[in-house]
Design a protein around this motif. Structure first.
Motif, PDB file in Angstrom:
ATOM      1  N   VAL A 155      52.045  39.693  -1.000  1.00 14.14           N
ATOM      2  CA  VAL A 155      52.240  41.104  -0.651  1.00 14.14           C
ATOM      3  C   VAL A 155      52.615  41.919  -1.888  1.00 14.14           C
ATOM      4  O   VAL A 155      52.090  43.032  -2.104  1.00 14.14           O
ATOM      5  CB  VAL A 155      53.321  41.247   0.438  1.00 14.14           C
ATOM      6  N   VAL A 156      53.502  41.382  -2.719  1.00 10.74           N
ATOM      7  CA  VAL A 156      53.913  42.096  -3.937  1.00 10.74           C
ATOM      8  C   VAL A 156      52.726  42.293  -4.870  1.00 10.74           C
ATOM      9  O   VAL A 156      52.527  43.382  -5.437  1.00 10.74           O
ATOM     10  CB  VAL A 156      55.036  41.317  -4.645  1.00 10.74           C
ATOM     11  N   ILE A 157      51.921  41.260  -5.030  1.00 10.77           N
ATOM     12  CA  ILE A 157      50.748  41.360  -5.915  1.00 10.77           C
ATOM     13  C   ILE A 157      49.738  42.361  -5.352  1.00 10.77           C
ATOM     14  O   ILE A 157      49.100  43.122  -6.092  1.00 10.77           O
ATOM     15  CB  ILE A 157      50.128  39.971  -6.116  1.00 10.77           C
ATOM     16  N   TRP A 158      49.582  42.381  -4.045  1.00 10.42           N
ATOM     17  CA  TRP A 158      48.661  43.336  -3.407  1.00 10.42           C
ATOM     18  C   TRP A 158      49.132  44.772  -3.646  1.00 10.42           C
ATOM     19  O   TRP A 158      48.323  45.665  -3.933  1.00 10.42           O
ATOM     20  CB  TRP A 158      48.581  43.037  -1.917  1.00 10.42           C
ATOM     21  N   ILE A 159      50.453  45.000  -3.553  1.00  5.92           N
ATOM     22  CA  ILE A 159      50.997  46.339  -3.805  1.00  5.92           C
ATOM     23  C   ILE A 159      50.772  46.733  -5.267  1.00  5.92           C
ATOM     24  O   ILE A 159      50.414  47.881  -5.569  1.00  5.92           O
ATOM     25  CB  ILE A 159      52.499  46.372  -3.452  1.00  5.92           C
ATOM     26  N   LEU A 160      50.971  45.769  -6.169  1.00  3.63           N
ATOM     27  CA  LEU A 160      50.727  46.045  -7.589  1.00  3.63           C
ATOM     28  C   LEU A 160      49.276  46.437  -7.838  1.00  3.63           C
ATOM     29  O   LEU A 160      48.987  47.330  -8.644  1.00  3.63           O
ATOM     30  CB  LEU A 160      51.089  44.811  -8.426  1.00  3.63           C
ATOM     31  N   SER A 193      42.347  44.033 -10.934  1.00  4.32           N
ATOM     32  CA  SER A 193      41.930  42.953 -10.033  1.00  4.32           C
ATOM     33  C   SER A 193      41.631  41.662 -10.774  1.00  4.32           C
ATOM     34  O   SER A 193      41.910  40.560 -10.288  1.00  4.32           O
ATOM     35  CB  SER A 193      40.708  43.386  -9.222  1.00  4.32           C
ATOM     36  N   LEU A 194      41.046  41.779 -11.969  1.00  2.00           N
ATOM     37  CA  LEU A 194      40.667  40.591 -12.728  1.00  2.00           C
ATOM     38  C   LEU A 194      41.878  39.731 -13.052  1.00  2.00           C
ATOM     39  O   LEU A 194      41.783  38.506 -13.095  1.00  2.00           O
ATOM     40  CB  LEU A 194      39.953  41.005 -14.013  1.00  2.00           C
TER      41      LEU A 194
END
Length: 238
Positions: A45-50, A59-60
């Motif tokens: 979830v944290v990475i998705w928000i980032l 995204s890469l």
């Protein structure tokens, strides 16, 4: 009996990457799995928000991180077991020790406390206790060690004076000072005594077998010579 081990043999006994037994140890019980799963979900979830904040250009980099974080529940035990192995592998010298069980006894140890409320609304502290096996091992050189492990059904076959084998770790080339010990193996009962399974069991039992054979007299059918014990001449073999 204390036989020095080569670095190569030691690294076979305690590998850098977690073994299957070590993975099972850190896999733990269902609550442990839920904790790892929660960490995985929160990380994703944290990475998705980032990614939303930084835009498509991130995204890469973030996609591989998200995949790794999302699988933490699976590879987490490998990480923690490997880190624990590293703590033992940092010792430069090791040896195979064969002694005897000096004493074995059971105690109840406090492993944690919980706070709860009784029917009257009063706060009550509940102690969680666990039965543990205490085993003392020593040899003719006055080496002595004691370890405490959770009690298992197989431990009932352990009695004083049984042969006990283990790997010892030291910072001294002559192993004059022992810093750490590993699992204790009782060959007569094929019992392993440990909290955490440090050793590759198949490698250790092979070393144990070869050392036992090296101390046995040669066959009586050999030419008439004075029987003598055969010891490993080249330490690299071990």
């Amino acid at each position: 009996m204390l036989v020095p081990l080569t670095r190569q043999k030691f690294e076979q006994l305690i590998p850098r990457i977690a073994t299957s037994d070590q993975y099972k140890y850190y896999w733990g019980k269902f609550p442990d799995f839920l904790k790892r799963l929660l960490i995985s979900v929160v990380s994703v979830v944290v990475i998705w928000i980032l990614r939303l904040v930084l835009g498509e250009g991130s995204s890469l980099l973030l996609f591989p991180l998200g995949a790794i974080a999302g699988l933490y529940w699976l590879w987490g035990p490998v990480l923690w077991a490997s880190l624990r192995n590293v703590e033992y592998r940092k010792y430069p010298y090791s040896g195979f020790l064969r002694g005897r069980v000096l004493d074995v006894y059971i105690t109840e140890e406090l492993i944690g406390t919980e706070e709860t409320v009784n029917n009257k609304g009063d706060l009550v502290i509940v102690e969680n206790r666990e039965r543990r096996l205490n085993i003392e091992v020593g040899d003719e050189t006055e080496f002595f060690t004691e370890i405490q492990v959770p009690l298992r059904r197989t431990h009932q076959d352990i009695v004083p004076n049984q042969i006990a084998e283990m790997v010892v770790l030291s910072t001294q080339p002559d192993l004059s000072s022992i810093a750490k010990v590993t699992d204790i193996y009782i060959p007569s009962r094929n019992i392993w005594v440990s909290d955490y399974p440090y050793l590759q069991k198949n490698v250790f039992t092979e070393v144990s077998r070869r050392l036992r054979e090296s101390r046995e007299p040669r066959s009586r059918q050999a030419p008439r010579r004075r029987p003598r014990a055969s010891y490993p001449q080249d330490v690299e073999e071990w």
